[in-house]
Design a protein around this motif. Structure first.
Motif, PDB file in Angstrom:
ATOM      1  N   CYS A  21       0.833  -1.207   0.000  1.00  0.00           N
ATOM      2  CA  CYS A  21       0.000   0.000   0.000  1.00  0.00           C
ATOM      3  C   CYS A  21       0.865   1.254   0.000  1.00  0.00           C
ATOM      4  O   CYS A  21       0.613   2.197  -0.768  1.00  0.00           O
ATOM      5  CB  CYS A  21      -0.924   0.008   1.217  1.00  0.00           C
ATOM      6  SG  CYS A  21      -2.311  -1.143   1.119  1.00  0.00           S
ATOM      7  N   LEU A  25       0.892   4.018  -2.992  1.00  0.00           N
ATOM      8  CA  LEU A  25       0.408   5.365  -2.662  1.00  0.00           C
ATOM      9  C   LEU A  25       1.521   6.410  -2.675  1.00  0.00           C
ATOM     10  O   LEU A  25       1.271   7.581  -2.405  1.00  0.00           O
ATOM     11  CB  LEU A  25      -0.264   5.346  -1.282  1.00  0.00           C
ATOM     12  CG  LEU A  25      -1.534   4.501  -1.170  1.00  0.00           C
ATOM     13  CD1 LEU A  25      -1.909   4.287   0.286  1.00  0.00           C
ATOM     14  CD2 LEU A  25      -2.687   5.148  -1.937  1.00  0.00           C
ATOM     15  N   CYS A  74      -3.588   0.132   6.536  1.00  0.00           N
ATOM     16  CA  CYS A  74      -3.716   0.342   5.091  1.00  0.00           C
ATOM     17  C   CYS A  74      -4.739   1.427   4.771  1.00  0.00           C
ATOM     18  O   CYS A  74      -4.508   2.280   3.900  1.00  0.00           O
ATOM     19  CB  CYS A  74      -4.092  -0.962   4.394  1.00  0.00           C
ATOM     20  SG  CYS A  74      -2.783  -2.208   4.397  1.00  0.00           S
ATOM     21  N   GLU A  75      -5.860   1.426   5.473  1.00  0.00           N
ATOM     22  CA  GLU A  75      -6.862   2.457   5.206  1.00  0.00           C
ATOM     23  C   GLU A  75      -6.371   3.823   5.657  1.00  0.00           C
ATOM     24  O   GLU A  75      -6.673   4.850   5.027  1.00  0.00           O
ATOM     25  CB  GLU A  75      -8.199   2.108   5.874  1.00  0.00           C
ATOM     26  CG  GLU A  75      -9.324   3.009   5.426  1.00  0.00           C
ATOM     27  CD  GLU A  75     -10.705   2.404   5.582  1.00  0.00           C
ATOM     28  OE1 GLU A  75     -11.666   3.027   5.079  1.00  0.00           O
ATOM     29  OE2 GLU A  75     -10.829   1.327   6.192  1.00  0.00           O
ATOM     30  N   ASP A  78      -4.138   5.140   2.966  1.00  0.00           N
ATOM     31  CA  ASP A  78      -4.955   5.593   1.853  1.00  0.00           C
ATOM     32  C   ASP A  78      -5.510   6.990   2.133  1.00  0.00           C
ATOM     33  O   ASP A  78      -5.523   7.850   1.248  1.00  0.00           O
ATOM     34  CB  ASP A  78      -6.089   4.598   1.612  1.00  0.00           C
ATOM     35  CG  ASP A  78      -6.847   4.879   0.318  1.00  0.00           C
ATOM     36  OD1 ASP A  78      -6.228   4.767  -0.766  1.00  0.00           O
ATOM     37  OD2 ASP A  78      -8.040   5.211   0.386  1.00  0.00           O
ATOM     38  N   ARG A  85      -8.150   5.877  -3.091  1.00  0.00           N
ATOM     39  CA  ARG A  85      -7.271   5.309  -4.125  1.00  0.00           C
ATOM     40  C   ARG A  85      -7.240   3.777  -4.043  1.00  0.00           C
ATOM     41  O   ARG A  85      -7.312   3.101  -5.063  1.00  0.00           O
ATOM     42  CB  ARG A  85      -5.864   5.886  -3.993  1.00  0.00           C
ATOM     43  CG  ARG A  85      -5.822   7.376  -4.338  1.00  0.00           C
ATOM     44  CD  ARG A  85      -4.446   7.965  -4.190  1.00  0.00           C
ATOM     45  NE  ARG A  85      -3.447   7.282  -5.006  1.00  0.00           N
ATOM     46  CZ  ARG A  85      -2.152   7.606  -5.006  1.00  0.00           C
ATOM     47  NH1 ARG A  85      -1.734   8.610  -4.252  1.00  0.00           N
ATOM     48  NH2 ARG A  85      -1.299   6.939  -5.770  1.00  0.00           N
ATOM     49  N   LEU A  86      -7.116   3.248  -2.841  1.00  0.00           N
ATOM     50  CA  LEU A  86      -7.122   1.791  -2.660  1.00  0.00           C
ATOM     51  C   LEU A  86      -8.391   1.313  -1.966  1.00  0.00           C
ATOM     52  O   LEU A  86      -8.708   0.130  -2.016  1.00  0.00           O
ATOM     53  CB  LEU A  86      -5.892   1.360  -1.849  1.00  0.00           C
ATOM     54  CG  LEU A  86      -4.540   1.666  -2.486  1.00  0.00           C
ATOM     55  CD1 LEU A  86      -3.412   1.229  -1.557  1.00  0.00           C
ATOM     56  CD2 LEU A  86      -4.396   1.009  -3.848  1.00  0.00           C
TER      57      LEU A  86
END
Length: 205
Positions: A21, A25, A74-75, A78, A85-86
């Motif tokens: 990620c 990003l 991960c969030e 983002d 985006r993810l």
């Protein structure tokens, strides 16, 4: 530039999710990796100072707050990169992405428990077979959905599933998962060729 500290291991598939990620990003320059061992039977005091569960990945933010586990980290990354985006922001695309993430993470949970069991002096055959059954069933479902994975915009679901399949290659090479899920295997070839996956492949280092 302020940096975040990531408790990291080159072998952890959950850490790999976070690193993929960060790569996708453009946040790698802001993530400082700290080599951290998270053994089940040996809690890591230095890691526990940031995460009482003694688990990785753990992310220490610029202001000292901590985040765990991989879906949350991960969030967050983002969101730092602008959001959406993810992790699709809403609607059916979001729920599909989160569902695929749950499948990938759930498969990893099974595989790690399976590996722990098979490393025991006397593995329990019924438990080993249960793990194998769940793995085959998950692969069958993902094989059916390979076309949908191919058609969907690249996101967290693809990352989670790609990391789970990478762990299968790393720890269960003899399982031969590609023969069980040929359409999924064809899809995985594309994912594995992305720079973010090539540069985060698990190693013994």
């Amino acid at each position: 530039m302020t940096t975040m500290k990531l408790h990291w291991s080159p072998k952890s598939p959950y850490v790999r999710k976070v690193m993929v990620c960060a790569h996708e990003l453009g946040l790698l320059p802001r993530v400082e990796r700290v080599r951290s061992v998270a053994a089940m039977l040996q809690p890591n005091a230095a890691l526990m100072a940031d995460n009482p569960l003694s688990k990785i990945p753990t992310l220490v933010l610029e202001d000292g707050r901590t985040l765990f586990d991989s879906p949350v980290i991960c969030e967050y990354l983002d969101a730092v990169a602008g959001g959406g985006r993810l992790f699709p922001p809403e609607g059916q695309h979001r729920w599909q992405a989160l569902r695929w993430q749950a499948l990938g993470d759930g498969l990893l949970d099974v595989l790690i428990l399976w590996r722990n069991e098979r490393e025991r002096t006397q593995p329990l055959p019924a438990l080993v077979e249960a793990f194998a059954l769940k793995t085959r069933a998950t692969l069958a479902l993902l094989d059916e959905e390979a076309g949908a994975l191919e058609a969907a915009p690249f996101g967290i679901g693809h990352i989670a599933i790609g990391c789970a399949l990478g762990y299968l290659d790393y720890r269960f090479d003899a399982f031969g998962w590609r023969a069980l899920a040929p359409r999924l295997a064809a899809w995985e070839q594309g994912i594995a060729s992305r720079a973010s996956f090539l540069q985060t492949a698990p190693t013994e280092g």
